[in-house]
Motif scaffolding. Structure first.
Motif, PDB file in Angstrom:
ATOM      1  N   ARG A  14       0.906  -1.057  -0.264  1.00  0.00           N
ATOM      2  CA  ARG A  14       0.174   0.159  -0.033  1.00  0.00           C
ATOM      3  C   ARG A  14       0.771   1.199   0.099  1.00  0.00           C
ATOM      4  O   ARG A  14       0.398   2.287  -0.704  1.00  0.00           O
ATOM      5  N   GLU A  15       1.913   1.293   0.708  1.00  0.00           N
ATOM      6  CA  GLU A  15       2.987   2.472   0.836  1.00  0.00           C
ATOM      7  C   GLU A  15       3.092   2.818  -0.793  1.00  0.00           C
ATOM      8  O   GLU A  15       2.968   3.988  -1.130  1.00  0.00           O
ATOM      9  N   PRO A  42     -10.972  -3.299   5.349  1.00  0.00           N
ATOM     10  CA  PRO A  42     -11.888  -3.594   4.047  1.00  0.00           C
ATOM     11  C   PRO A  42     -13.227  -3.710   4.307  1.00  0.00           C
ATOM     12  O   PRO A  42     -13.530  -4.236   5.463  1.00  0.00           O
ATOM     13  N   VAL A  43     -14.134  -3.382   3.407  1.00  0.00           N
ATOM     14  CA  VAL A  43     -15.501  -3.570   3.498  1.00  0.00           C
ATOM     15  C   VAL A  43     -15.882  -4.458   2.500  1.00  0.00           C
ATOM     16  O   VAL A  43     -15.781  -4.563   1.486  1.00  0.00           O
ATOM     17  N   GLY A  44     -16.716  -5.526   3.079  1.00  0.00           N
ATOM     18  CA  GLY A  44     -17.419  -6.381   2.191  1.00  0.00           C
ATOM     19  C   GLY A  44     -16.497  -7.622   2.144  1.00  0.00           C
ATOM     20  O   GLY A  44     -17.022  -8.654   1.308  1.00  0.00           O
ATOM     21  N   PHE A  45     -15.441  -7.895   2.415  1.00  0.00           N
ATOM     22  CA  PHE A  45     -14.524  -8.953   2.159  1.00  0.00           C
ATOM     23  C   PHE A  45     -13.304  -8.943   3.294  1.00  0.00           C
ATOM     24  O   PHE A  45     -13.162  -7.829   4.072  1.00  0.00           O
ATOM     25  N   ASP A  46     -12.493 -10.051   3.579  1.00  0.00           N
ATOM     26  CA  ASP A  46     -11.805 -10.012   4.597  1.00  0.00           C
ATOM     27  C   ASP A  46     -10.381  -9.959   3.780  1.00  0.00           C
ATOM     28  O   ASP A  46     -10.043 -10.652   2.696  1.00  0.00           O
ATOM     29  N   GLY A  47      -9.400  -9.014   4.377  1.00  0.00           N
ATOM     30  CA  GLY A  47      -8.237  -8.880   3.660  1.00  0.00           C
ATOM     31  C   GLY A  47      -7.406  -7.859   4.457  1.00  0.00           C
ATOM     32  O   GLY A  47      -7.860  -7.456   5.646  1.00  0.00           O
ATOM     33  N   ASP A  48      -6.198  -7.552   3.862  1.00  0.00           N
ATOM     34  CA  ASP A  48      -5.472  -6.657   4.720  1.00  0.00           C
ATOM     35  C   ASP A  48      -6.107  -5.127   4.720  1.00  0.00           C
ATOM     36  O   ASP A  48      -6.812  -5.006   3.668  1.00  0.00           O
ATOM     37  N   ASN A  49      -5.844  -4.452   5.659  1.00  0.00           N
ATOM     38  CA  ASN A  49      -6.102  -2.854   5.712  1.00  0.00           C
ATOM     39  C   ASN A  49      -5.781  -2.308   4.596  1.00  0.00           C
ATOM     40  O   ASN A  49      -4.872  -2.249   3.997  1.00  0.00           O
ATOM     41  N   PHE A  50      -6.618  -1.247   4.385  1.00  0.00           N
ATOM     42  CA  PHE A  50      -6.281  -0.290   3.032  1.00  0.00           C
ATOM     43  C   PHE A  50      -5.738   1.031   3.511  1.00  0.00           C
ATOM     44  O   PHE A  50      -5.942   1.292   4.912  1.00  0.00           O
ATOM     45  N   ASN A  86     -14.935  -5.717  -4.115  1.00  0.00           N
ATOM     46  CA  ASN A  86     -14.551  -6.766  -2.692  1.00  0.00           C
ATOM     47  C   ASN A  86     -13.699  -7.567  -2.775  1.00  0.00           C
ATOM     48  O   ASN A  86     -13.824  -8.816  -2.603  1.00  0.00           O
ATOM     49  N   GLN A  87     -12.395  -7.073  -3.388  1.00  0.00           N
ATOM     50  CA  GLN A  87     -11.205  -7.953  -3.214  1.00  0.00           C
ATOM     51  C   GLN A  87      -9.961  -6.875  -2.943  1.00  0.00           C
ATOM     52  O   GLN A  87     -10.004  -5.724  -3.257  1.00  0.00           O
ATOM     53  N   SER A  88      -8.858  -7.626  -2.691  1.00  0.00           N
ATOM     54  CA  SER A  88      -7.552  -6.904  -2.513  1.00  0.00           C
ATOM     55  C   SER A  88      -7.089  -6.114  -3.724  1.00  0.00           C
ATOM     56  O   SER A  88      -7.634  -6.942  -4.848  1.00  0.00           O
TER      57      SER A  88
END
Length: 157
Positions: A14-15, A42-50, A86-88
């Motif tokens: 992300r950086e 994340p909204v709507g799915f499991d994943g790393d933070n945005f 809803n995905q990374s």
């Protein structure tokens, strides 16, 4: 010149991707500024933070050309052209506002994400709290103050 607002987000490297996305968007602008960066679940799915932010630009590009260029930046930074929601993702660039344009066609303007997601409205309201967007009576600061959607996010130091 038109003032446009673009949300930017990434949860994969992300950086790197946020900086690369900002650098690319800056080439489309005569002037620009950016909100603080926020970290959001994340909204709507499991994943790393945005990491999310909003960029304000002054641009001479037409609406269709700006939208095309944003999608091209996403593609260049590794986002598939037909990525599903809803995905990374490496990068997400969404046009929120383009001057006073109102459209139900793609891109839909003002973008409904303004009303749905804290990671869009909070940085947008910080960037221009007194702005009243098309078809609205409240300022962005008032919209944020009255926002009721639950989402966990916080400014990045």
């Amino acid at each position: 010149m038109i003032t446009a607002y673009i949300s930017i987000g990434s949860n994969i490297e992300r950086e790197y991707h946020l900086k690369a996305g900002l650098d690319a968007v800056k080439t489309l602008a005569s002037k620009w500024r950016m909100s603080r960066i926020f970290e959001a679940e994340p909204v709507g799915f499991d994943g790393d933070n945005f990491f999310n932010a909003v960029i304000e630009i002054q641009t001479s590009l037409s609406l269709s050309e700006l939208q095309f260029q944003l999608k091209e930046i996403e593609r260049q930074l590794g986002r598939p052209a037909h990525a599903v929601k809803n995905q990374s993702r490496t990068i997400d660039l969404d046009l929120l506002l383009y001057g006073d344009a109102v459209s139900d066609a793609l891109p839909s303007l003002p973008r409904s994400d303004i009303y749905r997601f804290a990671f869009v409205l909070w940085p947008l309201s910080e960037l221009n709290p007194d702005l009243v967007i098309p078809q609205e009576t409240q300022t962005l600061a008032q919209l944020w103050q009255n926002f009721s959607q639950q989402q966990i996010l916080w400014p990045v130091e």
